[in-house]
Design a protein around this motif. Structure first.
Motif, PDB file in Angstrom:
ATOM      1  N   GLU A 189      31.584  12.214 -14.327  1.00 50.08           N
ATOM      2  CA  GLU A 189      31.529  13.340 -13.401  1.00 50.08           C
ATOM      3  C   GLU A 189      32.210  14.565 -14.013  1.00 50.08           C
ATOM      4  O   GLU A 189      31.710  15.681 -13.932  1.00 50.08           O
ATOM      5  N   VAL A 190      33.364  14.353 -14.638  1.00 52.98           N
ATOM      6  CA  VAL A 190      34.087  15.449 -15.286  1.00 52.98           C
ATOM      7  C   VAL A 190      33.244  16.041 -16.404  1.00 52.98           C
ATOM      8  O   VAL A 190      33.134  17.264 -16.541  1.00 52.98           O
TER       9      VAL A 190
ATOM     10  N   ASP B 174      29.880  20.311 -18.890  1.00 53.23           N
ATOM     11  CA  ASP B 174      28.599  20.684 -19.500  1.00 53.23           C
ATOM     12  C   ASP B 174      27.854  21.738 -18.691  1.00 53.23           C
ATOM     13  O   ASP B 174      27.258  22.649 -19.254  1.00 53.23           O
ATOM     14  N   THR B 175      27.867  21.637 -17.380  1.00 51.98           N
ATOM     15  CA  THR B 175      27.071  22.548 -16.565  1.00 51.98           C
ATOM     16  C   THR B 175      27.761  23.882 -16.304  1.00 51.98           C
ATOM     17  O   THR B 175      27.081  24.871 -16.053  1.00 51.98           O
ATOM     18  N   HIS B 176      29.097  23.903 -16.371  1.00 47.61           N
ATOM     19  CA  HIS B 176      29.801  25.133 -16.002  1.00 47.61           C
ATOM     20  C   HIS B 176      30.620  25.746 -17.126  1.00 47.61           C
ATOM     21  O   HIS B 176      31.268  26.763 -16.923  1.00 47.61           O
ATOM     22  N   SER B 177      30.619  25.139 -18.292  1.00 49.81           N
ATOM     23  CA  SER B 177      31.363  25.658 -19.442  1.00 49.81           C
ATOM     24  C   SER B 177      32.819  25.934 -19.103  1.00 49.81           C
ATOM     25  O   SER B 177      33.348  26.999 -19.407  1.00 49.81           O
ATOM     26  N   VAL B 178      33.460  24.984 -18.448  1.00 44.56           N
ATOM     27  CA  VAL B 178      34.892  25.072 -18.171  1.00 44.56           C
ATOM     28  C   VAL B 178      35.576  24.006 -19.023  1.00 44.56           C
ATOM     29  O   VAL B 178      34.933  23.120 -19.567  1.00 44.56           O
ATOM     30  N   SER B 179      36.896  24.108 -19.156  1.00 38.60           N
ATOM     31  CA  SER B 179      37.620  23.126 -19.954  1.00 38.60           C
ATOM     32  C   SER B 179      37.647  21.784 -19.231  1.00 38.60           C
ATOM     33  O   SER B 179      37.428  21.709 -18.016  1.00 38.60           O
ATOM     34  N   GLU B 180      37.965  20.738 -19.980  1.00 38.24           N
ATOM     35  CA  GLU B 180      38.021  19.409 -19.382  1.00 38.24           C
ATOM     36  C   GLU B 180      39.123  19.333 -18.328  1.00 38.24           C
ATOM     37  O   GLU B 180      38.933  18.719 -17.285  1.00 38.24           O
ATOM     38  N   SER B 181      40.246  19.973 -18.580  1.00 36.22           N
ATOM     39  CA  SER B 181      41.334  19.936 -17.588  1.00 36.22           C
ATOM     40  C   SER B 181      40.942  20.680 -16.309  1.00 36.22           C
ATOM     41  O   SER B 181      41.277  20.242 -15.205  1.00 36.22           O
ATOM     42  N   GLN B 182      40.227  21.798 -16.450  1.00 35.36           N
ATOM     43  CA  GLN B 182      39.753  22.519 -15.269  1.00 35.36           C
ATOM     44  C   GLN B 182      38.751  21.669 -14.492  1.00 35.36           C
ATOM     45  O   GLN B 182      38.799  21.606 -13.266  1.00 35.36           O
ATOM     46  N   ALA B 183      37.844  21.006 -15.212  1.00 34.28           N
ATOM     47  CA  ALA B 183      36.838  20.161 -14.558  1.00 34.28           C
ATOM     48  C   ALA B 183      37.499  18.998 -13.841  1.00 34.28           C
ATOM     49  O   ALA B 183      37.133  18.662 -12.710  1.00 34.28           O
ATOM     50  N   ARG B 184      38.494  18.388 -14.469  1.00 38.52           N
ATOM     51  CA  ARG B 184      39.200  17.266 -13.847  1.00 38.52           C
ATOM     52  C   ARG B 184      39.900  17.721 -12.564  1.00 38.52           C
ATOM     53  O   ARG B 184      39.896  17.031 -11.551  1.00 38.52           O
ATOM     54  N   GLU B 185      40.477  18.913 -12.596  1.00 43.49           N
ATOM     55  CA  GLU B 185      41.138  19.470 -11.415  1.00 43.49           C
ATOM     56  C   GLU B 185      40.121  19.736 -10.300  1.00 43.49           C
ATOM     57  O   GLU B 185      40.380  19.456  -9.133  1.00 43.49           O
TER      58      GLU B 185
ATOM     59  N   GLU C 167      31.178  26.654  -6.734  1.00 45.18           N
ATOM     60  CA  GLU C 167      31.830  27.922  -6.377  1.00 45.18           C
ATOM     61  C   GLU C 167      33.145  28.098  -7.130  1.00 45.18           C
ATOM     62  O   GLU C 167      33.431  29.177  -7.656  1.00 45.18           O
ATOM     63  N   ALA C 168      33.945  27.040  -7.199  1.00 41.73           N
ATOM     64  CA  ALA C 168      35.238  27.122  -7.875  1.00 41.73           C
ATOM     65  C   ALA C 168      35.049  27.310  -9.378  1.00 41.73           C
ATOM     66  O   ALA C 168      35.790  28.072 -10.004  1.00 41.73           O
ATOM     67  N   ALA C 169      34.071  26.648  -9.960  1.00 37.54           N
ATOM     68  CA  ALA C 169      33.816  26.787 -11.394  1.00 37.54           C
ATOM     69  C   ALA C 169      33.382  28.211 -11.723  1.00 37.54           C
ATOM     70  O   ALA C 169      33.784  28.766 -12.751  1.00 37.54           O
ATOM     71  N   LYS C 170      32.603  28.827 -10.853  1.00 31.92           N
ATOM     72  CA  LYS C 170      32.204  30.222 -11.068  1.00 31.92           C
ATOM     73  C   LYS C 170      33.409  31.141 -11.031  1.00 31.92           C
ATOM     74  O   LYS C 170      33.495  32.094 -11.779  1.00 31.92           O
TER      75      LYS C 170
END
Length: 66
Positions: free
Chosen positions: A26-27, A32-43, A57-60
């Protein structure tokens, strides 16, 4: 022979169609879909669970900050 109650039949394990909250799959999907860091995705996954609308919305907003 014992009778099977309806509640027992509902508990039968089915294959999951989605990973459990916080799982690496899931992380990775969020990364992959939002180009955020792994730590941001995990959060995001920790905070919003499987509410993909809120995760989107949060990833944007993470992207807008950079």
């Amino acid at each position: 022979m014992a009778r099977v109650r309806d509640s027992d039949s509902r508990r039968a394990k089915k294959p999951r169609s989605r990973p459990l909250k916080g799982e690496d799959t899931e992380v990775k999907h969020v990364v992959d879909t939002h180009s955020v860091s792994e730590s941001q995705a995990r959060e995001l996954v920790r905070r919003h669970g499987n509410d993909w609308r809120k995760i989107d919305e949060a990833a944007k907003s993470y992207k807008d900050e950079n």
